[in-house]
Design a protein around this motif. Structure first.
Motif, PDB file in Angstrom:
ATOM      1  N   ALA A   1      46.527  26.991  42.585  1.00  0.00           N
ATOM      2  CA  ALA A   1      47.523  26.884  42.021  1.00  0.00           C
ATOM      3  C   ALA A   1      47.414  27.159  40.673  1.00  0.00           C
ATOM      4  CB  ALA A   1      48.755  26.230  42.717  1.00  0.00           C
ATOM      5  N   ARG A   2      48.161  28.703  40.124  1.00  0.00           N
ATOM      6  CA  ARG A   2      47.945  28.262  38.960  1.00  0.00           C
ATOM      7  C   ARG A   2      49.274  28.387  38.552  1.00  0.00           C
ATOM      8  NH1 ARG A   2      49.249  32.976  35.030  1.00  0.00           N
ATOM      9  NH2 ARG A   2      48.179  32.064  32.243  1.00  0.00           N
ATOM     10  N   ILE A   3      50.054  26.937  36.833  1.00  0.00           N
ATOM     11  CA  ILE A   3      50.890  26.915  37.168  1.00  0.00           C
ATOM     12  C   ILE A   3      51.145  26.659  35.308  1.00  0.00           C
ATOM     13  CG2 ILE A   3      50.623  25.234  39.777  1.00  0.00           C
ATOM     14  CD1 ILE A   3      50.497  23.331  37.612  1.00  0.00           C
ATOM     15  N   PRO A   4      52.794  26.336  35.346  1.00  0.00           N
ATOM     16  CA  PRO A   4      53.152  26.287  33.652  1.00  0.00           C
ATOM     17  C   PRO A   4      52.755  24.828  33.436  1.00  0.00           C
ATOM     18  CG  PRO A   4      54.835  26.938  34.966  1.00  0.00           C
ATOM     19  CD  PRO A   4      53.666  27.151  35.894  1.00  0.00           C
ATOM     20  N   ASP A   5      52.160  24.986  31.817  1.00  0.00           N
ATOM     21  CA  ASP A   5      51.939  23.367  31.707  1.00  0.00           C
ATOM     22  C   ASP A   5      53.063  22.480  31.118  1.00  0.00           C
ATOM     23  OD1 ASP A   5      52.462  24.246  29.530  1.00  0.00           O
ATOM     24  OD2 ASP A   5      50.726  23.686  27.964  1.00  0.00           O
ATOM     25  N   ASN A   6      54.269  22.538  32.327  1.00  0.00           N
ATOM     26  CA  ASN A   6      55.230  21.945  31.218  1.00  0.00           C
ATOM     27  C   ASN A   6      55.207  20.399  31.709  1.00  0.00           C
ATOM     28  OD1 ASN A   6      56.810  25.173  32.167  1.00  0.00           O
ATOM     29  ND2 ASN A   6      56.297  25.155  30.172  1.00  0.00           N
TER      30      ASN A   6
END
Length: 432
Positions: A248-253
């Motif tokens: 899964a590509r996700i924001p690094d938030n």
């Protein structure tokens, strides 16, 4: 080939889109072959190949999917449509890459549609206004569809399963396009209102805790989709006789912020719904300005999964002419920030670095050294000793996601909580 172990051993992978290859003012005859060759020239070990956003970027047999937009005409739209009529870019990429031993990971945007660019707006998204997400005020948001609806989940699942059948080595569902993944559609609000007695549209607070239960409700809906994806991909793995991991590509938030966006990656990892994560540096909300790449890397590794770091393309190429070769960027390009971003992830133990919009970046002469360096922690460290420290204006973010908002290209407008209208009077904030 164990694709997860292979990717773990490859320091750099490109996230590419063949349709952005016309960099010299003309459309290339072989955009797929040219794209792959440009990545190989820099030694990139695998490709995250774009398979679709709203429309798909391959020849589909699905009745609910299309590679043609609602109005497929004009400029890049003509080039894209003509190429897709002539060849299937995904199948051609697999053919070329297999002959060279390069894994192809199939990337699909999870919730990003383009009502303003109808040549890449799918007939499904355009033809189902009842599925459009809603603002807190009830206004429709045609750039996102609501995942509380079965037909929305089914449309994306069918595309992912078709990509798997065509033969990609892994799936990359992209949750960075476009947070928030879920908003205020009635099919999200009404079950929550019935269960809790609270109408989330009436929450007006600057405290994240006041939204926490509502955020989790929305994230649970998306987790249901991810669970279905895993189950159906695994069933098809058995039928096809070959594995197909999910990264899964996700924001690094911050974790709470990703939950607010509907991205509960901790739960996905804990329940073995995904095989790893791929980060995008994505400063989006002023309520939480930090980067949490160390957290996400440790979280994935703690579950025995991979976590690939990320380098975005904002201000690595200029926004006004992104798909061009820029031989002399001295007026606007600052190399130190992307080196710092990469080094921080390498120190945290990232399983390599993914490079977004790589089809454009790999052709830029001034980026060749950076893209060759980023696999090597020692080389990055040495380069940082040589580079001057530049005083950048706060809005000049380098190497992050193109849609970054916090003091980014659109100004400081990424607030999530406690704001009902923008300072410019442009209407309600979208993010809740």
């Amino acid at each position: 080939m164990d694709i997860l172990e292979f990717v773990r051993g490859q320091p750099v992978g490109g996230i590419s889109e063949w349709v952005c290859m016309p960099l010299k003012g003309k459309w290339p005859e072989s955009p797929v072959d040219d794209c792959i060759a440009a990545h190989r020239a820099l030694g990139m070990g695998y490709l995250v190949w774009n398979c679709g956003r709203s429309t798909v970027d391959y020849r589909t047999k699905l009745p609910s999917a299309s590679y043609l937009g609602v109005e497929p005409k004009g400029g890049a739209g003509d080039f894209r449509a003509e190429t897709l009529r002539r060849i299937c870019p995904l199948r051609r990429a697999l053919e070329v890459c297999r002959s060279e031993g390069i894994p192809v990971l199939g990337r699909l945007t999870i919730n990003r549609h383009y009502p303003g660019q109808r040549s890449i707006l799918s007939p499904f998204a355009a033809g189902h206004p009842e599925c459009w997400e809603r603002e807190k005020t009830g206004e429709p948001v045609p750039s996102r569809l609501c995942y509380a609806l079965e037909e929305v989940q089914r449309e994306r699942l069918d595309i992912l399963l078709e990509i798997q059948r065509i033969g990609v080595d892994a799936l990359v569902p992209d949750f960075c396009r476009q947070p928030p993944m879920l908003m205020y559609h009635p099919d999200l609000v009404e079950p929550y209102l019935k269960r809790t007695g609270c109408d989330p549209r009436r929450i007006d607070s600057g405290r994240p805790d006041d939204y926490r239960e509502w955020f989790q409700h929305r994230a649970d809906v998306m987790t249901g989709f991810v669970r279905r994806m895993r189950e159906e991909v695994r069933r098809q793995e058995r039928e096809l006789g070959r594995p197909c991991p999910i990264i899964a590509r996700i924001p690094d938030n911050a974790p709470w912020l990703n939950i607010a966006y509907g991205i509960d990656s901790a739960r996905w990892l804990a329940e073995d719904l995904i095989d790893g994560t791929m980060l995008s540096p994505f400063p989006l909300a002023v309520e939480d300005e930090g980067r949490f790449m160390e957290h996400h890397i440790a979280e994935a590794h703690g579950r025995g999964k991979i976590c690939i770091g990320g380098l975005g393309s904002m201000n690595l190429i200029p926004e006004d002419r992104p798909h061009r070769i820029h031989p002399d960027p001295r007026e606007w390009f600052f190399p130190r920030p992307p080196y710092e971003l990469v080094l921080r992830q390498l120190k945290a133990g990232a399983d390599g670095i993914s490079v977004y919009q790589s089809e454009t970046l790999v052709l830029q002469p001034y980026l060749q050294e950076l893209l060759r360096d980023i696999h090597d922690r020692d080389a990055v460290t040495r380069r940082l000793r040589e580079l001057p420290v530049a005083a950048l204006p706060p809005e000049h973010l380098v190497g992050v996601d193109w849609h970054s908002s916090w003091l980014g290209k659109d100004g400081p407008h990424g607030q999530l909580l406690g704001l009902r209208a923008s300072p410019q009077g442009a209407g309600p904030w979208r993010l809740l």
